[in-house]
Design a protein around this motif. Structure first.
Motif, short mmCIF file in Angstrom:
data_model
loop_
_atom_site.label_atom_id
_atom_site.label_comp_id
_atom_site.label_asym_id
_atom_site.label_seq_id
_atom_site.Cartn_x
_atom_site.Cartn_y
_atom_site.Cartn_z
N LEU A 182 0.83 -1.20 0.00
CA LEU A 182 0.00 0.00 0.00
C LEU A 182 0.87 1.25 0.00
O LEU A 182 2.01 1.23 0.46
CB LEU A 182 -0.90 0.01 1.23
N TYR A 196 -1.21 5.08 4.05
CA TYR A 196 -2.01 4.13 4.83
C TYR A 196 -1.23 3.70 6.06
O TYR A 196 -0.10 3.22 5.95
CB TYR A 196 -2.38 2.91 3.98
N VAL A 247 -4.42 -0.72 -3.75
CA VAL A 247 -5.52 0.01 -3.10
C VAL A 247 -6.86 -0.56 -3.58
O VAL A 247 -7.81 -0.71 -2.79
CB VAL A 247 -5.42 1.52 -3.39
N PHE A 274 -8.99 1.53 6.24
CA PHE A 274 -8.61 2.75 5.54
C PHE A 274 -8.19 3.86 6.51
O PHE A 274 -8.30 5.04 6.19
CB PHE A 274 -9.76 3.24 4.65
#
Length: 369
Positions: free
Chosen positions: A226, A230, A316, A368
């Motif tokens: 990621l 994040y 993502v 998230f």
């Protein structure tokens, strides 16, 4: 003092514009020098990963790193302080001349503070860099544990596949029901004969364990790729093959615990809402959807990762697929259950709010962050 600080800010922007396209080499990563401040003074950050921290500090000596630069980078806005005096607000990457800062400081050393709402250590970069021959700062922290991590993905993928083949061999009829795409959308009792099997039987538990391992592997591959903004992946970092195996087992155990809690919640709420007999039907079809969707998605993710795909937006999307799947299940569950109960739509919707919609919101918040 303020005129000097303004002149220093001008020099900062000058250097930022002049050297923005140049190549740099990293001399020192300052993330290991981060400290926090409380009533007793400055203290080293020992709790990493940290949460809820808004300001970090690090100290530089006045004569250290002559002719070099301080690189600060974050996708979110942040404020920079020097000895408690605010310098400016930045976003993205900023390059400060250490010599220019040192000339404005009378003490032999000085503290630099960076303030930001909920600092993410993956996103915030603090480095000493040089304009001498080297690599671009964007590559300074880009080293990923591909050597051992790719080996882990291959071995874990083969292990999971072998376990699935073994369970398929032991329980072929149950496996055919779990992986039947057509029966996901069927609401007829005759098409769901396996829902009469006890959910806590040994054969079903084997599929729950495999489902947990599958989703654990899926999430771990996604977490390690990621973008830096994040924060969740910080909790699953490892520096070796066996450590990453341990992380896989921890995530899988967490998923299995969630499945067990799901069984308890569904059985309790079906009785509370007067939907007796729906618990097995509800949970069995939920596991069926997870196995079909994440079985297919893990194969695609595995192939993309092994082929050295590294686009962050792809990972993502794979993370977003978790939420998309849970939303799709709410729709499917509403359609399947509505044809099997004599209750009103509002009554069924309230039941789904408790069993599916609230867990969906919690999952999205966790993934998230």
């Amino acid at each position: 003092m303020w005129p000097q600080m303004l002149s220093a800010s001008f020099v900062v922007f000058l250097y930022s514009s002049v050297f923005a396209q140049e190549k740099f080499t990293t001399i020192k990563d300052l993330n290991g020098d981060w400290q926090t401040y409380d009533e007793s003074g400055y203290m080293a950050l020992t709790d990493i990963p940290f949460t809820g921290l808004h300001t970090i500090y690090f100290q530089l000596d006045r004569g250290a790193f002559p002719g070099n630069f301080l690189l600060l980078k974050s996708d979110k806005p942040f404020f920079v302080f020097i000895n408690g005096k605010i310098m400016a607000e930045y976003q993205g990457q900023v390059i400060l001349s250490i010599d220019s800062i040192s000339r404005e400081i009378d003490s032999p050393s000085y503290w630099i503070g960076v303030h930001q709402k909920d600092i993410n250590e993956r996103d915030m970069r603090t480095e000493i860099i040089s304009t001498r021959l080297g690599r671009a700062p964007e590559d300074a922290n880009a080293a990923r544990p591909y050597s051992y991590f790719r080996d882990f993905v291959v071995i874990a993928g083969l292990t999971t596949t072998l376990l699935f083949l073994l369970v398929f061999r032991l329980h072929p009829k149950l496996a055919a029901d779990y992986f039947s795409v057509a029966r996901i959308f069927s609401s007829r009792e005759v098409d769901d004969g396996q829902t009469s099997i006890r959910l806590t039987s040994s054969s079903n538990i084997q599929f729950y364990i495999l489902c947990s391992l599958l989703i654990g592997l899926y999430l771990l591959i996604v977490f390690y790729n990621l973008p830096p903004k994040y924060a969740l992946p910080i909790r699953f970092q490892a520096s070796g093959f066996w450590m990453i195996c341990w992380q896989w087992l921890k995530i899988s155990a967490t998923v299995f615990f969630i499945l067990v809690m799901k069984i308890m919640i569904i059985f309790s709420l079906t009785r509370l809402f007067g939907l007796r007999g729906m618990a097995r039907f509800h949970f069995f079809n939920w596991i069926r959807l997870l196995l079909v969707i994440f079985g297919t998605a893990t194969i695609l993710l595995f192939m993309y990762f092994i082929s050295r795909g590294d686009r962050p937006d792809i990972f993502v999307f794979f993370l977003s697929l978790v939420v998309i799947t849970l939303i799709a299940w709410i729709v499917v569950a509403f359609l399947k259950l509505s044809g099997r109960t004599g209750h009103s739509m509002f009554h069924l919707f309230s039941y789904l709010c408790a069993t599916e919609i609230i867990p969906l919101l919690i999952t999205a918040k966790v993934l998230f962050q």
